[in-house]
Design an enzyme around this catalytic site. Structure first.
Site, PDB file in Angstrom:
ATOM      1  N   SER A  81      29.276   1.617 -10.500  1.00 49.15           N
ATOM      2  CA  SER A  81      28.197   2.747 -11.294  1.00 49.15           C
ATOM      3  C   SER A  81      27.330   1.821 -12.125  1.00 49.15           C
ATOM      4  CB  SER A  81      28.983   3.566 -12.168  1.00 49.15           C
ATOM      5  OG  SER A  81      28.155   4.316 -12.902  1.00 49.15           O
ATOM      6  N   TYR A 140      34.560   4.175 -19.592  1.00 46.03           N
ATOM      7  CA  TYR A 140      33.937   4.281 -18.055  1.00 46.03           C
ATOM      8  C   TYR A 140      33.155   3.169 -17.940  1.00 46.03           C
ATOM      9  CZ  TYR A 140      31.619   6.382 -14.070  1.00 46.03           C
ATOM     10  OH  TYR A 140      31.014   6.557 -12.661  1.00 46.03           O
ATOM     11  N   LYS A 196      33.997   0.150 -14.930  1.00 44.29           N
ATOM     12  CA  LYS A 196      32.947  -0.214 -13.891  1.00 44.29           C
ATOM     13  C   LYS A 196      32.438  -1.544 -13.982  1.00 44.29           C
ATOM     14  CE  LYS A 196      33.363   3.981 -11.645  1.00 44.29           C
ATOM     15  NZ  LYS A 196      34.041   4.135 -10.349  1.00 44.29           N
TER      16      LYS A 196
END
Ligand code: NDP
Length: 262
Positions: free
Chosen positions: A153, A166, A170
């Site tokens: 991402s 998050y 990633k």
């Protein structure tokens, strides 16, 4: 006579792919796109009814074989079961798309607990590591090479507020991608990642339901719109094809220019 140039091929007939989180959003688009190009599939998610329904739909729509296997990517026993069942059914695995992922709690770093952090890491990072490890061992045994694409991402490249676990997961995936590519080149396995920007799916639909937030994100993106699942699936198809045989250990940004600024 000028030298004849080989024709690029995106055909996946005769190939077998595992797409984790293949029942919804980006994972479903990738699975359906692979099926359009003749690939047999195993798709996973934690919801048995979705796995069964979507696998059946893919078989009906595209005429390939598709296994729907309920499995949690954060659980090593589940991962081993998916790999074993896929090999038992198809006799081999050529491609892994590490797509299953969660966004986790939206909260400032000071308000993220250890559980909040580990919950995201277990699926988004540990799951990617363990799935890739299990599939790479199988591909190495087969001796004919293969492809792994990890869905990372833009969040792994920038320090976005309120999504620390998050982003960290990633960024970890991007690092793992390089090491995997380095170590598994000897088995003929290429390993790459994609970094999508904003694509509206169940993962973020609540956030983008607010028209102000959506407009703000669009304004920050040079192409002035969010992405679609097809705009991720198409590049992923190219990356697993024979035409992408010289790319490994890197990523493609699919963000409408978001990271260069609006
Ligand atoms: P969705 O929420 O639409 O779909 C996620 C899929 O993964 C579902 O099939 C879900 O099924 C499955 N899943 C989630 N957790 C697990 C787990 N522990 N084990 C197995 N399956 C799981 O998300 P997206 O399609 O938006 O996201 C797909 C990937 O793309 C993720 O890795 C995400 O981080 C990444 N991404 C998404 C972006 C976006 O804007 N949408 C941007 C950048 C990257 P179930 O819940 O039934 O298990």
């Amino acid at each position: 006579m000028a030298k004849e140039i080989g024709k690029p091929s995106f055909d996946l007939t005769g190939k077998v792919a595992i797409v984790t989180g293949g029942t919804k959003g980006i994972g479903y688009a990738v699975a359906a796109t692979f099926a359009m190009y003749g690939c047999d599939l195993a798709i996973t998610s934690r919801t048995p009814a979705d796995c069964e329904r979507i696998a059946k739909d893919i078989e009906t729509l595209y005429g390939v074989k598709c296994l729907g296997i309920s499995a949690d990517s954060s659980n090593k026993d589940d991962i081993d079961r998916v790999v074993a069942q896929t090999v038992e059914t198809f006799g081999k695995i050529d491609i892994l798309i590490n797509n299953a992922g969660i966004s986790g709690k939206t909260a400032a770093l000071l308000d993220q607990t250890e559980d909040d952090f580990m919950n995201v890491i277990n699926t988004n990072l540990k799951g990617v590591f363990q799935f890739a490890q299990a599939v790479a061992a199988q591909i190495a045994k087969q001796g004919k090479g293969g492809r792994i694409v990890n869905i990372a991402s833009v969040g792994g490249l920038i320090g976005g507020k309120s999504v620390a676990p998050y982003g960290a997961s990633k960024a970890g995936v991007l690092s793992l991608t390089k090491t995997m590519a380095n170590e598994w080149a000897r088995y003929g396995i290429t390993v790459n990642a994609v970094c999508p920007g904003y694509v509206i799916t169940e993962l973020n639909q609540d956030i983008f339901a607010d028209p102000e937030i959506k407009a703000k994100m669009e304004k920050r993106t040079p192409v002035r719109r969010l992405g679609s699942v097809e705009e991720v699936a198409g590049p992923v198809l190219a990356m697993v094809s024979d035409s992408f045989s010289y790319m490994t250990g890197t990523y493609i940004l699919l963000d409408g220019g978001q990271t260069i600024g609006g």
